[in-house]
Design an enzyme around this catalytic site. Structure first.
Site, PDB file in Angstrom:
ATOM      1  N   ASP A 295     -11.359   2.060   3.482  1.00 53.10           N
ATOM      2  CA  ASP A 295     -11.536   0.601   3.442  1.00 53.10           C
ATOM      3  C   ASP A 295     -12.998   0.227   3.163  1.00 53.10           C
ATOM      4  O   ASP A 295     -13.292  -0.917   2.795  1.00 53.10           O
ATOM      5  CB  ASP A 295     -11.169   0.001   4.805  1.00 53.10           C
TER       6      ASP A 295
ATOM      7  N   LYS B 171       0.840  -1.205   0.000  1.00 55.49           N
ATOM      8  CA  LYS B 171       0.000   0.000   0.000  1.00 55.49           C
ATOM      9  C   LYS B 171       0.875   1.255   0.000  1.00 55.49           C
ATOM     10  O   LYS B 171       0.606   2.214  -0.736  1.00 55.49           O
ATOM     11  CB  LYS B 171      -0.948  -0.030   1.211  1.00 55.49           C
TER      12      LYS B 171
ATOM     13  N   GLN C 219      -4.989  -1.937   9.359  1.00 53.25           N
ATOM     14  CA  GLN C 219      -4.851  -3.270   8.761  1.00 53.25           C
ATOM     15  C   GLN C 219      -5.445  -4.333   9.695  1.00 53.25           C
ATOM     16  O   GLN C 219      -5.150  -4.354  10.887  1.00 53.25           O
ATOM     17  CB  GLN C 219      -3.352  -3.547   8.497  1.00 53.25           C
TER      18      GLN C 219
HETATM   19  N1  GUN Z   1      -6.889  -7.432   5.836  1.00 51.91           N
HETATM   20  C1  GUN Z   1      -7.140  -8.180   4.723  1.00 51.91           C
HETATM   21  N2  GUN Z   1      -7.721  -7.433   3.772  1.00 51.91           N
HETATM   22  C2  GUN Z   1      -7.831  -6.189   4.272  1.00 51.91           C
HETATM   23  C3  GUN Z   1      -8.334  -4.978   3.745  1.00 51.91           C
HETATM   24  O1  GUN Z   1      -8.823  -4.876   2.618  1.00 51.91           O
HETATM   25  N3  GUN Z   1      -8.255  -3.899   4.575  1.00 51.91           N
HETATM   26  C4  GUN Z   1      -7.742  -3.980   5.823  1.00 51.91           C
HETATM   27  N4  GUN Z   1      -7.725  -2.887   6.560  1.00 51.91           N
HETATM   28  N5  GUN Z   1      -7.264  -5.093   6.345  1.00 51.91           N
HETATM   29  C5  GUN Z   1      -7.316  -6.185   5.567  1.00 51.91           C
END
Ligand code: GUN
Length: 287
Positions: free
Chosen positions: A121, A54, A98
């Site tokens: 998200d 990211k 996350q």
């Molecule tokens: N963990 C696995 N996929 C995601 C996601 O799309 N966003 C976040 N914040 N955590 C994750």
């Protein structure tokens, strides 16, 4: 004949190139640089990899990114405090915590602490509610990536039989809602579904998100199906595979996503898209 590959790497690169142009234009015309804060709690190796991807994407696009790494034993209160300060930080357009979080922290509480205007998200109940009734708002990145792959591959969904295998809040449920929004006839299957293959064989479009290798094999699909494999599983051999038996199913499919290089890169591209949308609102470009 083997179905064609839906190249998520290529399509995500295209989306990122479009976004990079928008970021440059926004900076020039409004002096606004989109900002994303990523919060990583603990040492989960997969989470570390995702957070790194990211940050890299932000750098490529000219988006300002800020990483906050907290120890696994951080208190819920402290994490909520950080989210609160990011909510009021004018440089930050998007906040991503996350997941998964350590067990002593209530994930829902943390998600709800993020202000909906910064919920890139798309996990906040306000974002989920808007999605369900078809209002503009942030869409969760992986399901949005699935929909964008279908759109840019030219798959018409109107009246088609779409089958989703998996019912998670992050993928299965939201992708089912989005397919419905595009006028597909949607069936959602899960671990308690009786006679799964009877349902999957009806699918014109099949989205698989169970987190289990070989959930779908060639005998479970009809000729010409379009298959989107959301799974990412590391086998004992070290090989990365999806939830679908790729080689077998590809023989019957008209199109299929590979793993890696299918949905994965799209998730990141859609996060960048959401962050740019949030910044556009700040710049007054979007209302
Ligand atoms: N963990 C696995 N996929 C995601 C996601 O799309 N966003 C976040 N914040 N955590 C994750």
């Amino acid at each position: 004949m083997a179905g064609r590959l839906i190249d998520g790497k290529e399509i995500s690169a295209q989306i990122k190139a479009e976004l990079a142009q928008e970021v440059a234009k926004m900076q020039k015309e409004s002096d606004v640089t989109p900002g994303l804060a990523v919060v990583l709690v603990g040492e989960d190796p997969a989470s570390k990899v995702y957070v790194g991807q990211k940050e890299k994407a932000c750098a490529e696009l000219g988006i300002f990114s800020q990483k906050h790494t907290l120890p696994a034993d951080v208190s819920e209160e402290e994490l909520l405090g950080l989210v609160g300060s990011l909510n009021s930080d004018p440089q930050i357009d998007g906040i991503l915590v996350q997941l998964p979080l350590p067990k002593h922290i209530d994930e829902n509480k943390v998600i709800e602490a993020i202000m909906p205007e910064k919920d890139v998200d798309g996990f906040h109940p306000v974002s989920v509610g808007k999605m369900v009734i078809g209002l503009p708002g942030f869409r969760p990145c992986t399901p949005a990536g699935v929909m964008e792959l279908l759109k840019r591959t030219g798959v018409d969904l109107v009246g088609k039989e779409a089958v989703v295998v998996g019912r998670s809040n992050i993928v299965g449920k939201p992708v089912a809602i989005m397919l419905l929004q595009q006028s597909a006839t949607v069936t959602v299957c899960h671990s308690k579904t009786k006679n799964l293959s009877e349902v999957t064989r009806r699918a014109d479009v099949l989205v698989v998100a169970t987190g289990k290798p070989n959930t779908v094999t060639a005998d479970m699909v009809k000729d010409g199906v379009v298959v989107i494999d959301v799974g990412v599983n590391r086998l004992d051999s070290g090989k990365l595979v999806g939830d679908v038996d790729f080689d077998g199913v590809r023989e019957k499919a008209s199109a299929i996503t590979p793993v890696p290089g299918g949905v994965g890169p799209m998730t990141i591209a859609m996060l960048m898209y959401n962050t740019v949308q949030a910044a556009k609102k700040r710049a007054g470009i979007l209302i």
